[in-house]
Design an enzyme around this catalytic site. Structure first.
Site, PDB file in Angstrom:
ATOM      1  N   LYS A   1      27.494  67.522  35.060  1.00  0.00           N
ATOM      2  CA  LYS A   1      26.924  66.226  35.258  1.00  0.00           C
ATOM      3  C   LYS A   1      26.109  65.672  36.558  1.00  0.00           C
ATOM      4  O   LYS A   1      25.026  65.160  36.407  1.00  0.00           O
ATOM      5  CB  LYS A   1      28.209  65.050  35.209  1.00  0.00           C
ATOM      6  CG  LYS A   1      28.795  65.005  33.779  1.00  0.00           C
ATOM      7  CD  LYS A   1      29.796  63.897  33.689  1.00  0.00           C
ATOM      8  CE  LYS A   1      30.576  64.044  32.452  1.00  0.00           C
ATOM      9  NZ  LYS A   1      31.579  62.981  32.271  1.00  0.00           N
TER      10      LYS A   1
ATOM     11  N   ASP B   1      29.298  56.780  30.975  1.00  0.00           N
ATOM     12  CA  ASP B   1      30.815  56.620  30.794  1.00  0.00           C
ATOM     13  C   ASP B   1      31.435  55.549  31.291  1.00  0.00           C
ATOM     14  O   ASP B   1      32.369  54.880  30.663  1.00  0.00           O
ATOM     15  CB  ASP B   1      31.239  57.840  31.905  1.00  0.00           C
ATOM     16  CG  ASP B   1      31.182  59.511  31.603  1.00  0.00           C
ATOM     17  OD1 ASP B   1      31.292  59.366  30.187  1.00  0.00           O
ATOM     18  OD2 ASP B   1      31.361  60.195  32.215  1.00  0.00           O
TER      19      ASP B   1
HETATM   20  P1  NDP Z   1      36.843  66.042  39.035  1.00  0.00           P
HETATM   21  O1  NDP Z   1      37.526  67.318  38.987  1.00  0.00           O
HETATM   22  O2  NDP Z   1      35.617  65.620  39.444  1.00  0.00           O
HETATM   23  O3  NDP Z   1      38.129  64.899  39.920  1.00  0.00           O
HETATM   24  C1  NDP Z   1      39.398  65.293  39.559  1.00  0.00           C
HETATM   25  C2  NDP Z   1      40.107  63.944  40.589  1.00  0.00           C
HETATM   26  O4  NDP Z   1      41.495  64.127  40.141  1.00  0.00           O
HETATM   27  C3  NDP Z   1      39.984  63.796  42.009  1.00  0.00           C
HETATM   28  O5  NDP Z   1      40.064  62.647  42.302  1.00  0.00           O
HETATM   29  C4  NDP Z   1      40.907  64.866  42.499  1.00  0.00           C
HETATM   30  O6  NDP Z   1      41.305  64.398  43.811  1.00  0.00           O
HETATM   31  C5  NDP Z   1      42.131  64.388  41.506  1.00  0.00           C
HETATM   32  N1  NDP Z   1      43.011  65.350  41.541  1.00  0.00           N
HETATM   33  C6  NDP Z   1      43.208  66.349  40.812  1.00  0.00           C
HETATM   34  N2  NDP Z   1      44.419  66.974  41.067  1.00  0.00           N
HETATM   35  C7  NDP Z   1      45.066  66.126  41.655  1.00  0.00           C
HETATM   36  C8  NDP Z   1      46.503  66.304  42.267  1.00  0.00           C
HETATM   37  N3  NDP Z   1      47.233  67.570  42.113  1.00  0.00           N
HETATM   38  N4  NDP Z   1      46.854  65.212  43.029  1.00  0.00           N
HETATM   39  C9  NDP Z   1      46.088  64.241  43.208  1.00  0.00           C
HETATM   40  N5  NDP Z   1      44.972  64.203  42.939  1.00  0.00           N
HETATM   41  C10 NDP Z   1      44.275  65.213  42.049  1.00  0.00           C
HETATM   42  O7  NDP Z   1      37.087  65.431  37.417  1.00  0.00           O
HETATM   43  P2  NDP Z   1      36.393  64.225  36.689  1.00  0.00           P
HETATM   44  O8  NDP Z   1      36.446  63.161  37.701  1.00  0.00           O
HETATM   45  O9  NDP Z   1      35.401  64.838  36.104  1.00  0.00           O
HETATM   46  O10 NDP Z   1      37.644  63.900  35.818  1.00  0.00           O
HETATM   47  C11 NDP Z   1      38.964  63.320  35.867  1.00  0.00           C
HETATM   48  C12 NDP Z   1      39.616  63.172  34.571  1.00  0.00           C
HETATM   49  O11 NDP Z   1      38.884  62.169  33.688  1.00  0.00           O
HETATM   50  C13 NDP Z   1      39.537  64.283  33.547  1.00  0.00           C
HETATM   51  O12 NDP Z   1      40.954  64.663  33.310  1.00  0.00           O
HETATM   52  C14 NDP Z   1      38.898  64.084  32.530  1.00  0.00           C
HETATM   53  O13 NDP Z   1      39.312  64.663  31.375  1.00  0.00           O
HETATM   54  C15 NDP Z   1      38.636  62.477  32.442  1.00  0.00           C
HETATM   55  N6  NDP Z   1      37.480  62.057  31.973  1.00  0.00           N
HETATM   56  C16 NDP Z   1      37.723  61.404  30.734  1.00  0.00           C
HETATM   57  C17 NDP Z   1      36.590  60.672  30.112  1.00  0.00           C
HETATM   58  C18 NDP Z   1      36.552  59.877  28.945  1.00  0.00           C
HETATM   59  O14 NDP Z   1      35.718  59.753  28.158  1.00  0.00           O
HETATM   60  N7  NDP Z   1      37.938  59.638  28.245  1.00  0.00           N
HETATM   61  C19 NDP Z   1      35.121  60.827  30.637  1.00  0.00           C
HETATM   62  C20 NDP Z   1      35.080  61.708  31.891  1.00  0.00           C
HETATM   63  C21 NDP Z   1      36.170  62.079  32.393  1.00  0.00           C
HETATM   64  P3  NDP Z   1      40.516  65.341  45.008  1.00  0.00           P
HETATM   65  O15 NDP Z   1      39.261  64.688  45.381  1.00  0.00           O
HETATM   66  O16 NDP Z   1      41.568  64.893  46.163  1.00  0.00           O
HETATM   67  O17 NDP Z   1      40.602  66.538  44.629  1.00  0.00           O
END
Ligand code: NDP
Length: 282
Positions: free
Chosen positions: A76, A112
């Site tokens: 993206k 989104d």
């Molecule tokens: P990213 O990889 O960009 O971000 C992941 C986020 O999750 C970060 O804030 C990260 O924190 C956090 N995270 C991951 N693992 C952990 C952990 N073990 N403990 C705490 N925080 C954690 O992913 P996206 O932002 O692109 O997507 C996030 C979710 O949203 C996905 O699961 C995706 O499937 C969902 N989504 C759903 C959509 C829909 O249409 N329903 C559209 C877009 C996304 P940190 O920064 O500290 O790593």
């Protein structure tokens, strides 16, 4: 020799979703269902594109007669960088999920946030104006929804993320567009928010954010961007702790697709039946 797209498509009817991995994407089924509502004939495919390859894939798609491309993880931001025209929402989000060609130039939108706001408001009657929102996560999804969330006029959006620096960066980026604040990961807000949005990927791994039960008041709505047939760990936790509503991200997925469909075709599809069909697993 084309690596992603062949050149046998009827002009203006070819759409796709790109990302990596892409096999799980439900977008082809959703867009096909929308198209049927209007008697539009289209071809919509999933195409695996690795990071760094999007520019070449877009060029091939254009040559193949492609009209609209959805972009998912992890492309993206790359889509945003490549775009020559950006909607105000996409410009602010720093990420794009919907691409098309306008006078030969690559145009980008981010649907989104609109998808999330429409699912909350139109499908579930959740008001956002003057409401306190706790946004968990500061990755691409959190960033992508912030423009539309702030447009809805909440009293404040508080961002809490495991990596505090990413939450702070979002606060800085969006400070001019609404009231935004950060909260340490695992810390309790002073008062229960009206809405808690889980924009982390924790539910994909069967894990919960470190929230105490005090975050939920009787009127609190909890929303998990992840979706799952029998609820996510977060929606189940929210239900067990008395949330007024515990919603998963299936409606957001369909609504963001509907907004992309509208960009490309100029007509707004009905979404309720599509959400129901997907919930049933059709
Ligand atoms: P990213 O990889 O960009 O971000 C992941 C986020 O999750 C970060 O804030 C990260 O924190 C956090 N995270 C991951 N693992 C952990 C952990 N073990 N403990 C705490 N925080 C954690 O992913 P996206 O932002 O692109 O997507 C996030 C979710 O949203 C996905 O699961 C995706 O499937 C969902 N989504 C759903 C959509 C829909 O249409 N329903 C559209 C877009 C996304 P940190 O920064 O500290 O790593």
């Amino acid at each position: 020799m084309a690596r992603w797209f062949t050149e046998h498509y009827p002009p203006n009817r070819y759409f796709c979703v790109v990302g990596s991995p892409i096999g799980h994407s439900r977008s082809p089924g959703i867009h096909t269902a929308f198209a049927q509502q209007f008697g539009i004939e289209l071809i919509y495919e999933r195409v695996e594109v690795a990071p760094g390859d999007l520019a070449a894939a877009v060029d091939e798609f254009r040559t193949a007669g492609g009209r609209g491309m959805n972009v998912t993880v992890p492309l993206k931001e790359e889509a945003w960088s490549l775009a020559e025209i950006r909607s105000p929402r996409a410009a602010l989000a720093g990420a794009a999920n919907t691409l098309w060609f306008e006078g030969g130039r690559l145009a980008a939108e981010n649907t989104d946030g609109l998808g999330l706001v429409r699912d909350l408001g139109a499908n579930h009657g959740v008001e956002l104006e003057d409401r306190e929102i706790l946004l968990l996560g500061a990755g691409g999804a959190a960033r992508g929804v912030l423009p539309a969330l702030l447009e809805a006029g909440p009293s404040r959006v508080t961002i809490s993320n495991r990596s505090a620096a990413r939450a702070e960066a979002l606060v800085t980026a969006f400070a001019a567009h609404g009231r935004v604040a950060s909260l340490a990961w695992g810390a309790a807000p002073d008062d229960p928010p009206d809405l808690v949005i889980n924009a982390t990927s924790l539910s994909l791994h069967g894990e919960l954010p470190p929230l105490g039960a005090a975050v939920i008041a009787p009127g609190t709505v909890c929303y998990d961007m992840v979706y799952a047939r029998d609820g996510t760990p977060f929606t189940r936790w929210a239900e067990a702790h008395g949330a007024r509503l515990a919603l998963d991200g299936l409606g957001m997925l369909v609504e963001q697709a509907a907004a992309a469909f509208e960009v490309w075709h100029g007509c707004a599809p009905r979404t309720a039946g599509v959400i129901e069909a997907m919930r049933r697993g059709d």
